[in-house]
Write a protein that holds these residues in place. Structure first.
Motif, PDB file in Angstrom:
ATOM      1  N   UNK A  40       0.833  -1.216   0.000  1.00 10.50           N
ATOM      2  CA  UNK A  40       0.000   0.000   0.000  1.00 10.50           C
ATOM      3  C   UNK A  40       0.867   1.265   0.000  1.00 10.50           C
ATOM      4  N   UNK A  41       0.397   2.336  -0.658  1.00  8.59           N
ATOM      5  CA  UNK A  41       1.140   3.594  -0.659  1.00  8.59           C
ATOM      6  C   UNK A  41       1.218   4.190   0.749  1.00  8.59           C
ATOM      7  N   UNK A  42       2.257   4.996   0.964  1.00  6.24           N
ATOM      8  CA  UNK A  42       2.487   5.642   2.254  1.00  6.24           C
ATOM      9  C   UNK A  42       2.085   7.111   2.153  1.00  6.24           C
ATOM     10  N   UNK A  43       1.337   7.579   3.150  1.00  2.21           N
ATOM     11  CA  UNK A  43       0.961   8.994   3.211  1.00  2.21           C
ATOM     12  C   UNK A  43       2.103   9.802   3.831  1.00  2.21           C
ATOM     13  N   UNK A  44       2.231  11.095   3.479  1.00  2.00           N
ATOM     14  CA  UNK A  44       3.322  11.912   4.037  1.00  2.00           C
ATOM     15  C   UNK A  44       3.371  11.899   5.567  1.00  2.00           C
ATOM     16  N   UNK A  45       2.203  11.923   6.215  1.00  2.00           N
ATOM     17  CA  UNK A  45       2.197  11.937   7.682  1.00  2.00           C
ATOM     18  C   UNK A  45       2.851  10.693   8.269  1.00  2.00           C
ATOM     19  N   UNK A  46       2.817   9.581   7.535  1.00  2.00           N
ATOM     20  CA  UNK A  46       3.408   8.334   8.040  1.00  2.00           C
ATOM     21  C   UNK A  46       4.933   8.382   8.069  1.00  2.00           C
ATOM     22  N   UNK A  47       5.525   9.292   7.317  1.00  2.00           N
ATOM     23  CA  UNK A  47       6.981   9.450   7.381  1.00  2.00           C
ATOM     24  C   UNK A  47       7.412   9.869   8.784  1.00  2.00           C
ATOM     25  N   UNK A  48       6.542  10.583   9.454  1.00  2.00           N
ATOM     26  CA  UNK A  48       6.823  11.069  10.810  1.00  2.00           C
ATOM     27  C   UNK A  48       6.400  10.055  11.859  1.00  2.00           C
TER      28      UNK A  48
END
Length: 307
Positions: free
Chosen positions: A179-187
């Motif tokens: 599944x793709x990763x959302x920008x917030x998940x980088x944090x």
């Protein structure tokens, strides 16, 4: 004062170790020690503190080091001008490259250069983007090859090739699923293993996520390591994510030892650095031409594939 004395002083000053300096420049430790003492005696200045078996630069030594480096750089520049008169039959080219470029892209270019110009001695130094820029700035290398941004008015930066930047994880990491990763998940979604500050890879990644409103301090960096091999080894074995060049990750991706995370990052440029006020040798221009030939061939291959 002779160029040999300056060369010896710089070698000792950079290493703060007589034996290591002597080995690097092909002299005996006693000859190096004698040259330093003669230089100090000639001008009545102590350049090094002798602390037990160690040596350390004095204040005067630190000031003189900058002048000595500049003088040797000018002498090298003069030698380069003369070597050009030989039509690339002989000479020396000192290159400084950041790790990714030095390990995965530049060696093929250097081999092609050596085949065309066997009389030119090539010397390659390796570090990160920051140390490459410093080497070109102080004259210890004529050209630098970097993948990070360089903000230095004295240097001319020219793009040479494109490189894909990837977030990768080990197979046991939650992001290894498709599944793709959302920008917030980088944090919030992972800890990170990162290259050291000054690395072009890290700088390019931090610049990319800053456009998403994420600052470097927002990432949970568990570990900083000084090489591409170290960060991918740590990411492969643990539950941390890392960022590397596509060229670095490719073999481990093919073997299934790393997984590419579905989060798009912009490509970055490999670039060549030159000092704006120094002479560009024919050897360095010939190497740049070879690098650009490689880029042109890559573009042609991509166009042919599209057809």
């Amino acid at each position: 004062m002779t160029f040999e004395q300056l060369t010896i002083f710089v070698a000792v000053a950079e290493r703060e170790h007589l034996t290591n300096a002597a080995s690097a420049i092909g002299l005996t430790p006693s000859a190096v020690s004698s040259a330093i003492r003669n230089l100090e005696a000639s001008y009545g200045v102590e350049l090094f503190h002798r602390v037990g078996r160690r040596i350390e630069l004095t204040y005067e030594g630190r000031v003189f080091l900058g002048e000595a480096r500049a003088t040797l750089a000018r002498a090298k520049a003069a030698a380069l001008v003369l070597s050009d008169l030989g039509g690339l039959q002989k000479g020396e080219l000192v290159v400084f490259a950041s790790q990714t470029i030095a390990s995965y892209w530049l060696p093929a270019m250097l081999m092609r250069f050596k085949i065309r110009y066997p009389g030119i001695d090539l010397k390659l130094m390796i570090g990160n983007t920051a140390t490459a820029a410093k080497a070109v700035l102080d004259g210890s290398a004529e050209v630098g090859f970097v993948e990070g941004s360089v903000d230095e008015p004295a240097l001319h930066v020219q793009p040479l090739a494109e490189d894909e930047l990837l977030i990768v994880v080990g197979p046991r990491h939650p992001w290894a699923r498709s599944k793709p990763i959302a920008p917030a998940e980088l944090v919030s979604g992972t800890k990170w293993v990162m290259r050291e500050k000054g690395s072009g890879t890290r700088s390019a990644f931090e610049a990319a996520i800053s456009n998403l409103g994420i600052g470097p301090a927002d990432l949970a960096v568990a570990l900083e390591l000084p090489s591409n091999e170290a960060v991918i080894s740590a990411a492969r074995e643990g539950l941390c994510a890392t960022v590397v060049s596509g060229a670095v990750a490719a073999p481990l991706l093919m073997q299934g030892l790393l997984v590419k995370v579905r989060f798009p990052l912009p490509s970055r440029q490999f670039a060549i650095l030159r000092h704006k006020q120094r002479h560009s040798s024919r050897a360095s221009l010939a190497l740049e031409t070879i690098c650009r030939e490689d880029k042109a061939a890559e573009v042609q291959n991509r166009d042919d594939w599209a057809l």
